[in-house]
Motif scaffolding. Structure first.
Motif, PDB file in Angstrom:
ATOM      1  N   UNK A  87       0.815  -1.203   0.000  1.00  0.00           N
ATOM      2  CA  UNK A  87       0.000   0.000   0.000  1.00  0.00           C
ATOM      3  C   UNK A  87       0.859   1.267   0.000  1.00  0.00           C
ATOM      4  N   UNK A  88       0.226   2.369  -0.304  1.00  0.00           N
ATOM      5  CA  UNK A  88       0.931   3.657  -0.233  1.00  0.00           C
ATOM      6  C   UNK A  88       1.355   3.920   1.204  1.00  0.00           C
ATOM      7  N   UNK A  89       2.454   4.634   1.369  1.00  0.00           N
ATOM      8  CA  UNK A  89       2.996   4.889   2.709  1.00  0.00           C
ATOM      9  C   UNK A  89       1.969   5.566   3.608  1.00  0.00           C
ATOM     10  N   UNK A  90       1.134   6.434   3.027  1.00  0.00           N
ATOM     11  CA  UNK A  90       0.135   7.144   3.827  1.00  0.00           C
ATOM     12  C   UNK A  90      -0.958   6.219   4.341  1.00  0.00           C
ATOM     13  N   UNK A  92      -0.387   3.007   5.418  1.00  0.00           N
ATOM     14  CA  UNK A  92       0.166   1.915   6.212  1.00  0.00           C
ATOM     15  C   UNK A  92      -0.084   2.061   7.704  1.00  0.00           C
ATOM     16  N   UNK A  93      -0.081   3.282   8.214  1.00  0.00           N
ATOM     17  CA  UNK A  93      -0.244   3.472   9.645  1.00  0.00           C
ATOM     18  C   UNK A  93       1.034   3.151  10.396  1.00  0.00           C
ATOM     19  N   UNK A  94       0.942   2.968  11.715  1.00  0.00           N
ATOM     20  CA  UNK A  94       2.150   2.713  12.528  1.00  0.00           C
ATOM     21  C   UNK A  94       2.826   1.398  12.145  1.00  0.00           C
ATOM     22  N   UNK A  95       4.157   1.418  12.234  1.00  0.00           N
ATOM     23  CA  UNK A  95       4.947   0.236  11.894  1.00  0.00           C
ATOM     24  C   UNK A  95       5.593  -0.342  13.142  1.00  0.00           C
ATOM     25  N   UNK A  96       5.605  -1.684  13.207  1.00  0.00           N
ATOM     26  CA  UNK A  96       6.257  -2.386  14.309  1.00  0.00           C
ATOM     27  C   UNK A  96       7.165  -3.456  13.708  1.00  0.00           C
ATOM     28  N   UNK A  97       8.429  -3.391  14.055  1.00  0.00           N
ATOM     29  CA  UNK A  97       9.407  -4.351  13.548  1.00  0.00           C
ATOM     30  C   UNK A  97       9.580  -5.478  14.549  1.00  0.00           C
ATOM     31  N   UNK A  98       9.401  -6.699  14.063  1.00  0.00           N
ATOM     32  CA  UNK A  98       9.523  -7.892  14.900  1.00  0.00           C
ATOM     33  C   UNK A  98      10.774  -8.651  14.481  1.00  0.00           C
ATOM     34  N   UNK A  99      11.646  -8.915  15.432  1.00  0.00           N
ATOM     35  CA  UNK A  99      12.854  -9.716  15.193  1.00  0.00           C
ATOM     36  C   UNK A  99      12.703 -11.024  15.958  1.00  0.00           C
ATOM     37  N   UNK A 100      12.748 -12.138  15.226  1.00  0.00           N
ATOM     38  CA  UNK A 100      12.611 -13.463  15.836  1.00  0.00           C
ATOM     39  C   UNK A 100      13.995 -13.991  16.192  1.00  0.00           C
ATOM     40  N   UNK A 101      14.144 -14.435  17.435  1.00  0.00           N
ATOM     41  CA  UNK A 101      15.427 -14.965  17.916  1.00  0.00           C
ATOM     42  C   UNK A 101      15.359 -16.486  18.058  1.00  0.00           C
ATOM     43  N   UNK A 115      -2.581  -1.484  11.480  1.00  0.00           N
ATOM     44  CA  UNK A 115      -3.687  -0.562  11.220  1.00  0.00           C
ATOM     45  C   UNK A 115      -3.693  -0.067   9.774  1.00  0.00           C
ATOM     46  N   UNK A 116      -3.100  -0.810   8.872  1.00  0.00           N
ATOM     47  CA  UNK A 116      -3.081  -0.403   7.469  1.00  0.00           C
ATOM     48  C   UNK A 116      -4.496  -0.419   6.896  1.00  0.00           C
TER      49      UNK A 116
END
Length: 222
Positions: A87-90, A92-101, A115-116
């Motif tokens: 989707x367009x950047x506008x 997408x809404x808030x971004x959360x980066x998940x790193x799996x260990x 919330x996209x």
């Protein structure tokens, strides 16, 4: 004529018996020779960073196992390829980066957009911590992504109208242990072997019956 029929029946019977033995040996060998892939390392935790999180949210299986698996459930079903454009950047809404260990360290990273517009989205970058370099792609996320992130500690508003599941596939109906490709392959080979042997057995019975009929006809025509 009767002799020719008998010879033909004997030849067919011998051929089918040899075929049955060959199929049995081939099925057993294939099942034994099928290579079993190494199991993927079990996740040991996840780190979440993003909007309104002053510091990374660190979840580990030794203390918060349920929360770790809730987060991993949002991304573990992703396929090998996704959409090239999101989707367009506008939108997408808030971004959360998940790193799996895993035990060896960081393994995978994903960007979640709960919330996209049009539904939650997941972006998997090509550059990964374990240097696996998968193909970058966009995926539809589960509809319960916002509530899942909120439940593990991400500061998000409650989503009371969210249902379990999503476009990417709802909550898993089958238990995780049931999804075993190697076990399914072995089972399929075993079922195929039994089916072929059953068919061969039916043919042998029919052949024996024809041989009996031919013998009976021969006796009556003497």
């Amino acid at each position: 004529m009767i002799r020719k029929v008998r010879r033909l029946l004997i030849a067919v019977t011998g051929t089918m018996a040899a075929l049955a033995c060959t199929l049995a040996l081939t099925g057993t060998t294939a099942a034994q020779a099928a290579p079993k892939p190494k199991p993927a390392p079990a996740p040991t935790g996840v780190d979440i960073t993003g909007d309104k999180l002053d510091e990374p949210l660190r979840l580990r299986t030794d203390s918060r196992s349920a929360e770790v698996h809730l987060v991993i459930d949002q991304i573990k079903w992703l396929g090998t390829t996704g959409q090239l454009r999101g989707p367009a950047a506008a939108d997408l809404g808030p971004k959360y980066t998940v790193v799996v260990h895993v035990a060896a360290g960081p393994q995978r990273t994903y960007d979640l957009f709960p919330l996209a517009k049009g539904g939650p989205r997941v972006y998997r970058p090509a550059k990964q911590p374990d240097r696996s370099n998968p193909r970058a792609g966009w995926f539809f996320g589960r509809l319960n992504m916002p509530e899942t992130l909120r439940s593990v500690g991400v500061p998000m508003p409650a989503q009371f109208d969210t249902l379990a599941g999503g476009i990417g596939g709802g909550d898993r109906v089958l238990p995780e242990e049931a999804l075993d490709p190697v076990g399914d392959l072995d089972t399929a080979l075993g079922e195929l072997q039994r089916l072929l042997l059953l068919n061969v057995g039916v043919v042998l019975v029919i052949t024996a019956g024809l041989a009996g009929i031919a013998l009976l006809v021969r006796r009556r025509t003497r």
